[in-house]
Design an enzyme around this catalytic site. Structure first.
Site, PDB file in Angstrom:
ATOM      1  N   ARG A  74       1.339  -1.059   0.192  1.00  0.00           N
ATOM      2  CA  ARG A  74      -0.442  -0.109  -0.207  1.00  0.00           C
ATOM      3  C   ARG A  74       1.109   1.152   0.095  1.00  0.00           C
ATOM      4  NH1 ARG A  74      -5.201   0.497  -1.422  1.00  0.00           N
ATOM      5  NH2 ARG A  74      -5.553  -0.729  -0.570  1.00  0.00           N
ATOM      6  N   HIS A 162       0.294   3.583 -10.597  1.00  0.00           N
ATOM      7  CA  HIS A 162      -0.413   3.920  -9.514  1.00  0.00           C
ATOM      8  C   HIS A 162      -0.153   5.320  -8.573  1.00  0.00           C
ATOM      9  CE1 HIS A 162      -3.929   3.449  -6.497  1.00  0.00           C
ATOM     10  NE2 HIS A 162      -5.009   3.728  -7.563  1.00  0.00           N
ATOM     11  N   ASP A 208     -12.581  10.225  -6.163  1.00  0.00           N
ATOM     12  CA  ASP A 208     -11.630   9.335  -7.828  1.00  0.00           C
ATOM     13  C   ASP A 208     -12.363   9.402  -8.921  1.00  0.00           C
ATOM     14  OD1 ASP A 208     -11.717   5.649  -6.947  1.00  0.00           O
ATOM     15  OD2 ASP A 208     -10.607   6.972  -8.618  1.00  0.00           O
ATOM     16  N   GLU A 266      -2.185   9.653 -10.930  1.00  0.00           N
ATOM     17  CA  GLU A 266      -1.328   8.082 -11.625  1.00  0.00           C
ATOM     18  C   GLU A 266      -1.346   8.417 -13.062  1.00  0.00           C
ATOM     19  OE1 GLU A 266      -4.567   4.953 -10.492  1.00  0.00           O
ATOM     20  OE2 GLU A 266      -4.670   6.532  -8.993  1.00  0.00           O
TER      21      GLU A 266
HETATM   22  O1  TA6 Z   1      -7.301   4.231  -8.271  1.00  0.00           O
HETATM   23  C1  TA6 Z   1      -8.272   5.366  -7.807  1.00  0.00           C
HETATM   24  C2  TA6 Z   1      -8.511   3.528  -6.986  1.00  0.00           C
HETATM   25  O2  TA6 Z   1      -8.746   2.873  -8.551  1.00  0.00           O
HETATM   26  C3  TA6 Z   1      -9.252   3.645  -5.979  1.00  0.00           C
HETATM   27  O3  TA6 Z   1     -10.670   2.844  -6.867  1.00  0.00           O
HETATM   28  C4  TA6 Z   1      -8.984   2.602  -5.046  1.00  0.00           C
HETATM   29  O4  TA6 Z   1      -9.840   1.240  -5.374  1.00  0.00           O
HETATM   30  C5  TA6 Z   1      -7.604   2.580  -5.747  1.00  0.00           C
HETATM   31  O5  TA6 Z   1      -7.754   2.327  -6.921  1.00  0.00           O
HETATM   32  C6  TA6 Z   1      -6.744   1.219  -4.647  1.00  0.00           C
HETATM   33  O6  TA6 Z   1      -6.790  -0.224  -4.830  1.00  0.00           O
HETATM   34  P1  TA6 Z   1      -6.541  -1.585  -4.502  1.00  0.00           P
HETATM   35  O7  TA6 Z   1      -6.841  -2.453  -4.953  1.00  0.00           O
HETATM   36  O8  TA6 Z   1      -4.758  -0.997  -4.821  1.00  0.00           O
HETATM   37  O9  TA6 Z   1      -7.095  -0.906  -2.754  1.00  0.00           O
END
Ligand code: TA6
Length: 307
Positions: A74, A162, A208, A266
């Site tokens: 994370r 990301h 988002d 991202e």
């Molecule tokens: O990039 C934004 C997103 O798609 C959010 O909707 C949220 O789900 C985030 O990515 C994190 O996703 P993850 O699967 O890493 O918890």
């Protein structure tokens, strides 16, 4: 599988680049030069830290991140591929969000010093694709995912680098450079379409947004008295995300009180901007980060003429 001894024997560069066991015993590269410090795991080819000299850490990394097989770290820069979020193939209903490579074990293919920069190349295969991810740790951070369709038939994929950034206080942050860009608001699965007006993006709740833009942008962060320029190439989508308090509470690896201190911007290619590759063809999606102490002009400043 590359062992720690293999990696250090083949790729270590004195104390500028060494490999060590990191979180959960997962192997990581550690960069220390005059230009910056940084680190990247072979798990997911996941850049987790980058701190250019004279600045604080740029990437946000959760204190509750889990370092284990099958789980994406994370924070830092997870690689979403070959699909974004839940855009998985219909015949793979149980496939994970954000694709398969952020939890794959990549291999190190190359490491080199270029002046004060360290250039690391990771690689992995996910048929029909071969992937090479090149990260240049320096006073800037360059990260480029080159995808090749190694099959004899056309293929299409989504991708997002990301990137999680540390900010002082999200409610004071502005993102410039998205003027007039169309975006999809995906909060709560909405999927509503909007256009960014003539003001920078600010944050007052869960955000988002998937912008359709090839332009870079700049994070203005008065809380940490800095700007972070997020430039990109080969990217027609930019995702901007902050979970805010509600969604933060639903993630076990995300501190309930951590959301004010982070923001995702991202570079990617998503949905209508998915990449289509003919046999043998390649495409590179790349980001480039630079940090400046607040107050200096940046390349995405908008001149808003007050009437
Ligand atoms: O990039 C934004 C997103 O798609 C959010 O909707 C949220 O789900 C985030 O990515 C994190 O996703 P993850 O699967 O890493 O918890």
């Amino acid at each position: 599988m590359q062992t720690l001894d293999d990696l250090n024997a083949r790729f270590a560069l004195e104390d500028a680049l060494v490999f060590e066991a990191g979180g959960g015993g997962l192997l990581r590269a550690v960069v220390r030069t005059r230009a910056c410090t940084g680190e990247a795991y072979l798990h997911g080819a996941h850049v987790t830290r980058w701190r250019p000299s004279g600045h604080d850490e740029v990437l946000w990394l959760s204190s509750l991140a889990e370092y284990r097989a099958g789980k994406a770290i994370r924070g830092g820069i997870p690689i979403c591929f070959p699909w974004f979020a839940g855009h998985k193939p219909a015949d793979q209903p149980d496939a994970p969000s954000h694709g398969l490579v952020r939890t794959a074990l990549w291999r190190v293919d190359a490491a080199a010093r270029d002046g004060d920069d360290i250039v690391l190349t990771f690689a992995t295969d996910l048929p029909p694709y071969t992937l090479r991810y090149t990260v240049r740790f320096g006073t800037a951070l360059d990260y480029a995912l080159a995808v090749t369709n190694a099959s004899a038939t056309p293929a299409a994929f989504e991708v997002a680098l990301h990137s999680y950034f540390s900010v002082g206080e999200i409610k004071r942050v502005e993102v410039a450079g998205l003027l007039g860009a169309a975006y999809e608001n995906t909060v709560g699965g909405a999927g509503t379409r909007h256009t960014q007006g003539d003001a920078p993006l600010t944050f007052a709740g869960e955000t988002d947004f998937i912008y359709a833009t090839t332009a870079g942008c700049t994070i203005h962060d008065p809380g940490l008295s800095r700007t972070i320029e997020v430039d990109k190439r080969g990217s027609a989508s930019t995702v901007v995300w902050n979970p805010w308090a509600g969604k933060a509470r639903t993630m076990g690896d995300f501190g309930d009180d951590a959301w004010p201190g982070m923001l995702c911007v991202e570079p990617g290619n998503i949905a209508p901007n998915a990449v289509r590759l003919g046999p043998g063809r390649s495409h590179t999606t790349a980001g480039r980060l630079r940090v400046q102490t607040a107050g200096k002009a940046d390349s995405h400043s908008e001149v808003v003429v007050s009437h």
